[in-house]
Every structure is written in structure tokens, then in C-alpha cells.
Write a protein that holds these residues in place. Sequence first.
Motif, PDB file in Angstrom:
ATOM      1  N   LEU A  22      16.847 -25.720  25.701  1.00 54.30           N
ATOM      2  CA  LEU A  22      17.855 -27.226  26.565  1.00 54.30           C
ATOM      3  C   LEU A  22      17.441 -26.326  28.061  1.00 54.30           C
ATOM      4  CD1 LEU A  22      19.607 -29.317  27.399  1.00 54.30           C
ATOM      5  CD2 LEU A  22      21.860 -27.392  26.139  1.00 54.30           C
ATOM      6  N   PHE A  23      17.841 -25.389  27.951  1.00 53.05           N
ATOM      7  CA  PHE A  23      18.152 -24.042  29.363  1.00 53.05           C
ATOM      8  C   PHE A  23      16.419 -24.491  29.971  1.00 53.05           C
ATOM      9  CE2 PHE A  23      16.937 -20.292  31.480  1.00 53.05           C
ATOM     10  CZ  PHE A  23      18.419 -19.516  32.043  1.00 53.05           C
ATOM     11  N   THR A  24      15.245 -23.898  29.475  1.00 52.16           N
ATOM     12  CA  THR A  24      13.889 -24.630  29.745  1.00 52.16           C
ATOM     13  C   THR A  24      14.221 -26.382  30.608  1.00 52.16           C
ATOM     14  OG1 THR A  24      13.270 -22.721  28.480  1.00 52.16           O
ATOM     15  CG2 THR A  24      11.821 -24.594  28.904  1.00 52.16           C
ATOM     16  N   GLN A  25      14.666 -27.293  29.530  1.00 57.09           N
ATOM     17  CA  GLN A  25      14.219 -28.070  30.306  1.00 57.09           C
ATOM     18  C   GLN A  25      15.542 -28.380  31.551  1.00 57.09           C
ATOM     19  OE1 GLN A  25      15.654 -30.446  27.002  1.00 57.09           O
ATOM     20  NE2 GLN A  25      14.057 -30.291  25.925  1.00 57.09           N
ATOM     21  N   MET A  27      16.650 -26.323  33.902  1.00 58.94           N
ATOM     22  CA  MET A  27      15.519 -25.503  34.662  1.00 58.94           C
ATOM     23  C   MET A  27      14.072 -26.327  35.177  1.00 58.94           C
ATOM     24  SD  MET A  27      17.243 -22.942  35.206  1.00 58.94           S
ATOM     25  CE  MET A  27      16.267 -21.108  36.138  1.00 58.94           C
ATOM     26  N   GLU A  28      13.581 -26.845  34.357  1.00 64.54           N
ATOM     27  CA  GLU A  28      12.856 -28.105  35.126  1.00 64.54           C
ATOM     28  C   GLU A  28      12.953 -29.242  35.719  1.00 64.54           C
ATOM     29  OE1 GLU A  28      10.872 -29.389  31.371  1.00 64.54           O
ATOM     30  OE2 GLU A  28       9.339 -26.732  31.505  1.00 64.54           O
ATOM     31  N   GLN A  29      14.387 -29.566  34.898  1.00 62.42           N
ATOM     32  CA  GLN A  29      14.683 -30.684  36.084  1.00 62.42           C
ATOM     33  C   GLN A  29      15.807 -30.354  37.471  1.00 62.42           C
ATOM     34  OE1 GLN A  29      17.720 -32.904  33.759  1.00 62.42           O
ATOM     35  NE2 GLN A  29      16.299 -33.138  31.806  1.00 62.42           N
ATOM     36  N   ALA A  30      16.423 -28.692  37.109  1.00 68.00           N
ATOM     37  CA  ALA A  30      17.031 -28.516  38.485  1.00 68.00           C
ATOM     38  C   ALA A  30      15.906 -27.508  39.593  1.00 68.00           C
ATOM     39  CB  ALA A  30      17.630 -27.328  38.276  1.00 68.00           C
ATOM     40  N   ASP A  31      14.376 -27.771  38.450  1.00 60.20           N
ATOM     41  CA  ASP A  31      13.156 -27.313  40.112  1.00 60.20           C
ATOM     42  C   ASP A  31      12.801 -28.845  40.647  1.00 60.20           C
ATOM     43  OD1 ASP A  31      11.400 -25.793  41.594  1.00 60.20           O
ATOM     44  OD2 ASP A  31       9.719 -25.737  39.738  1.00 60.20           O
ATOM     45  N   THR A  32      12.735 -29.842  40.115  1.00 57.76           N
ATOM     46  CA  THR A  32      12.382 -31.175  40.228  1.00 57.76           C
ATOM     47  C   THR A  32      13.945 -32.007  41.603  1.00 57.76           C
ATOM     48  OG1 THR A  32      12.599 -32.317  38.210  1.00 57.76           O
ATOM     49  CG2 THR A  32      10.125 -30.883  39.464  1.00 57.76           C
ATOM     50  N   TYR A  39      20.980 -31.812  41.386  1.00 60.09           N
ATOM     51  CA  TYR A  39      20.716 -29.795  41.234  1.00 60.09           C
ATOM     52  C   TYR A  39      22.285 -28.732  40.530  1.00 60.09           C
ATOM     53  CZ  TYR A  39      19.547 -25.667  42.667  1.00 60.09           C
ATOM     54  OH  TYR A  39      19.008 -24.056  42.615  1.00 60.09           O
ATOM     55  N   LEU A  40      23.115 -29.240  41.192  1.00 58.30           N
ATOM     56  CA  LEU A  40      25.031 -28.825  41.424  1.00 58.30           C
ATOM     57  C   LEU A  40      25.129 -28.868  39.869  1.00 58.30           C
ATOM     58  CD1 LEU A  40      26.234 -28.605  44.498  1.00 58.30           C
ATOM     59  CD2 LEU A  40      25.178 -27.122  43.807  1.00 58.30           C
ATOM     60  N   PRO A  41      24.919 -29.878  39.240  1.00 58.29           N
ATOM     61  CA  PRO A  41      25.576 -29.990  37.705  1.00 58.29           C
ATOM     62  C   PRO A  41      24.212 -29.957  36.701  1.00 58.29           C
ATOM     63  CG  PRO A  41      25.687 -32.388  38.363  1.00 58.29           C
ATOM     64  CD  PRO A  41      25.154 -31.221  39.881  1.00 58.29           C
ATOM     65  N   LEU A  42      23.537 -29.538  36.988  1.00 56.78           N
ATOM     66  CA  LEU A  42      22.211 -28.528  35.870  1.00 56.78           C
ATOM     67  C   LEU A  42      22.075 -27.294  36.752  1.00 56.78           C
ATOM     68  CD1 LEU A  42      19.514 -30.333  37.200  1.00 56.78           C
ATOM     69  CD2 LEU A  42      20.229 -30.831  35.333  1.00 56.78           C
ATOM     70  N   MET A  43      22.604 -26.314  37.501  1.00 56.36           N
ATOM     71  CA  MET A  43      23.356 -25.743  37.483  1.00 56.36           C
ATOM     72  C   MET A  43      24.300 -24.846  37.226  1.00 56.36           C
ATOM     73  SD  MET A  43      20.865 -23.392  39.541  1.00 56.36           S
ATOM     74  CE  MET A  43      19.568 -23.991  38.588  1.00 56.36           C
ATOM     75  N   GLN A  44      25.647 -25.810  37.083  1.00 59.69           N
ATOM     76  CA  GLN A  44      26.924 -26.259  36.527  1.00 59.69           C
ATOM     77  C   GLN A  44      26.178 -25.408  34.469  1.00 59.69           C
ATOM     78  OE1 GLN A  44      29.049 -28.883  37.323  1.00 59.69           O
ATOM     79  NE2 GLN A  44      30.307 -27.309  38.663  1.00 59.69           N
ATOM     80  N   ALA A  45      25.410 -26.395  34.783  1.00 60.22           N
ATOM     81  CA  ALA A  45      24.764 -26.287  32.963  1.00 60.22           C
ATOM     82  C   ALA A  45      24.785 -25.210  32.241  1.00 60.22           C
ATOM     83  CB  ALA A  45      24.527 -28.075  32.222  1.00 60.22           C
ATOM     84  N   LEU A  46      23.322 -24.730  33.799  1.00 65.51           N
ATOM     85  CA  LEU A  46      22.865 -23.910  33.073  1.00 65.51           C
ATOM     86  C   LEU A  46      23.559 -22.572  32.926  1.00 65.51           C
ATOM     87  CD1 LEU A  46      19.886 -24.955  35.237  1.00 65.51           C
ATOM     88  CD2 LEU A  46      19.983 -24.460  32.707  1.00 65.51           C
ATOM     89  N   ALA A  47      25.197 -22.128  33.632  1.00 67.16           N
ATOM     90  CA  ALA A  47      25.899 -21.352  33.959  1.00 67.16           C
ATOM     91  C   ALA A  47      26.423 -21.091  32.247  1.00 67.16           C
ATOM     92  CB  ALA A  47      26.605 -21.216  34.776  1.00 67.16           C
ATOM     93  N   ALA A  48      27.512 -22.078  32.220  1.00 67.78           N
ATOM     94  CA  ALA A  48      27.287 -21.988  30.918  1.00 67.78           C
ATOM     95  C   ALA A  48      27.185 -22.383  29.538  1.00 67.78           C
ATOM     96  CB  ALA A  48      28.326 -24.402  30.452  1.00 67.78           C
ATOM     97  N   ILE A  49      25.194 -22.570  29.286  1.00 68.31           N
ATOM     98  CA  ILE A  49      24.664 -22.270  28.583  1.00 68.31           C
ATOM     99  C   ILE A  49      25.053 -20.461  28.401  1.00 68.31           C
ATOM    100  CG2 ILE A  49      22.095 -22.116  27.546  1.00 68.31           C
ATOM    101  CD1 ILE A  49      22.349 -25.217  28.864  1.00 68.31           C
ATOM    102  N   ALA A  50      24.552 -19.912  28.977  1.00 67.84           N
ATOM    103  CA  ALA A  50      24.143 -18.206  29.087  1.00 67.84           C
ATOM    104  C   ALA A  50      25.587 -17.756  29.077  1.00 67.84           C
ATOM    105  CB  ALA A  50      23.196 -18.635  30.249  1.00 67.84           C
ATOM    106  N   GLY A  51      26.478 -18.280  29.788  1.00 63.73           N
ATOM    107  CA  GLY A  51      27.595 -18.222  29.305  1.00 63.73           C
ATOM    108  C   GLY A  51      27.771 -17.025  30.868  1.00 63.73           C
ATOM    109  N   LEU A  52      27.414 -17.671  32.075  1.00 58.22           N
ATOM    110  CA  LEU A  52      28.092 -16.788  33.722  1.00 58.22           C
ATOM    111  C   LEU A  52      28.805 -17.827  34.039  1.00 58.22           C
ATOM    112  CD1 LEU A  52      23.760 -15.775  33.706  1.00 58.22           C
ATOM    113  CD2 LEU A  52      26.219 -14.347  32.822  1.00 58.22           C
ATOM    114  N   PRO A  53      29.662 -17.352  34.726  1.00 55.29           N
ATOM    115  CA  PRO A  53      29.924 -18.141  36.113  1.00 55.29           C
ATOM    116  C   PRO A  53      28.935 -18.933  36.791  1.00 55.29           C
ATOM    117  CG  PRO A  53      30.386 -15.202  36.893  1.00 55.29           C
ATOM    118  CD  PRO A  53      29.096 -16.020  35.896  1.00 55.29           C
ATOM    119  N   ASN A  54      29.571 -20.171  37.184  1.00 56.12           N
ATOM    120  CA  ASN A  54      28.634 -21.042  38.484  1.00 56.12           C
ATOM    121  C   ASN A  54      28.214 -20.447  39.630  1.00 56.12           C
ATOM    122  OD1 ASN A  54      29.155 -23.240  36.763  1.00 56.12           O
ATOM    123  ND2 ASN A  54      30.604 -23.998  37.550  1.00 56.12           N
ATOM    124  N   GLY A  55      26.689 -20.830  39.793  1.00 58.13           N
ATOM    125  CA  GLY A  55      26.307 -20.205  41.276  1.00 58.13           C
ATOM    126  C   GLY A  55      24.345 -20.112  40.807  1.00 58.13           C
TER     127      GLY A  55
END
Length: 104
Positions: A22-25, A27-32, A39-55
Amino acid sequence: MAVISPAREALYTQLTKAQQNLFTQLMEQADTARSNLDYLPLMQALAAIAGLPNGEIRLCGCSCTCPVIFDADQADAHVIEWSGGYNLGRVQCPTCADRHPETA
């Protein structure tokens, strides 16, 4: 009482296989992504998967294949190269940037 600060890094290798996929998918979506609305919701989802603050979430982009997931806006992160028309450039995590900074 101790104050616990939010995690600044996570390890891709400690994610489950499903989370890695899911993380890889995402990231590919965020890249394009065509706009911040995408873009921003994708970054939020990536942060949630990794357990990091939004960024600006990135997987370390250096040649040592470091598994660190981090916020690329950290002052010690190192941009290796800009994206060449995509959203995500190659960025080294702060540890790799300190140990062996790379250039494109």
C-alpha cells in the motif's frame, strides 16, 4: 511526567507486506498527483501507514537502499535530485545525508 515526541522516522522493513504494498502504491500515486487536492491526502495516508506526523513523506532515496521513511522537510534531509516533472524528488534521510551525502 515525560513528554513523548512523535516519531520522526519509521522503517519500511518493519511494515507488514500489505502495508509495504500500500505504501508503494500510494507513493506512486503521490508522484503523479495532478494537484494538492490529490497529493495532500496521499501524504496523510502515507504518514498514517508509517506512524509519522503529516508531512512530505519519503522513503530514503540513496544508493545504500536505506529502509527509513521520514518527513523530507526535516532540516537535515538532503535532496539528491529534483523530480524531473514528477512530484517526488530523491531525498536522503538525515542519517544517510550525514554519513554519505549523494548528488545526482
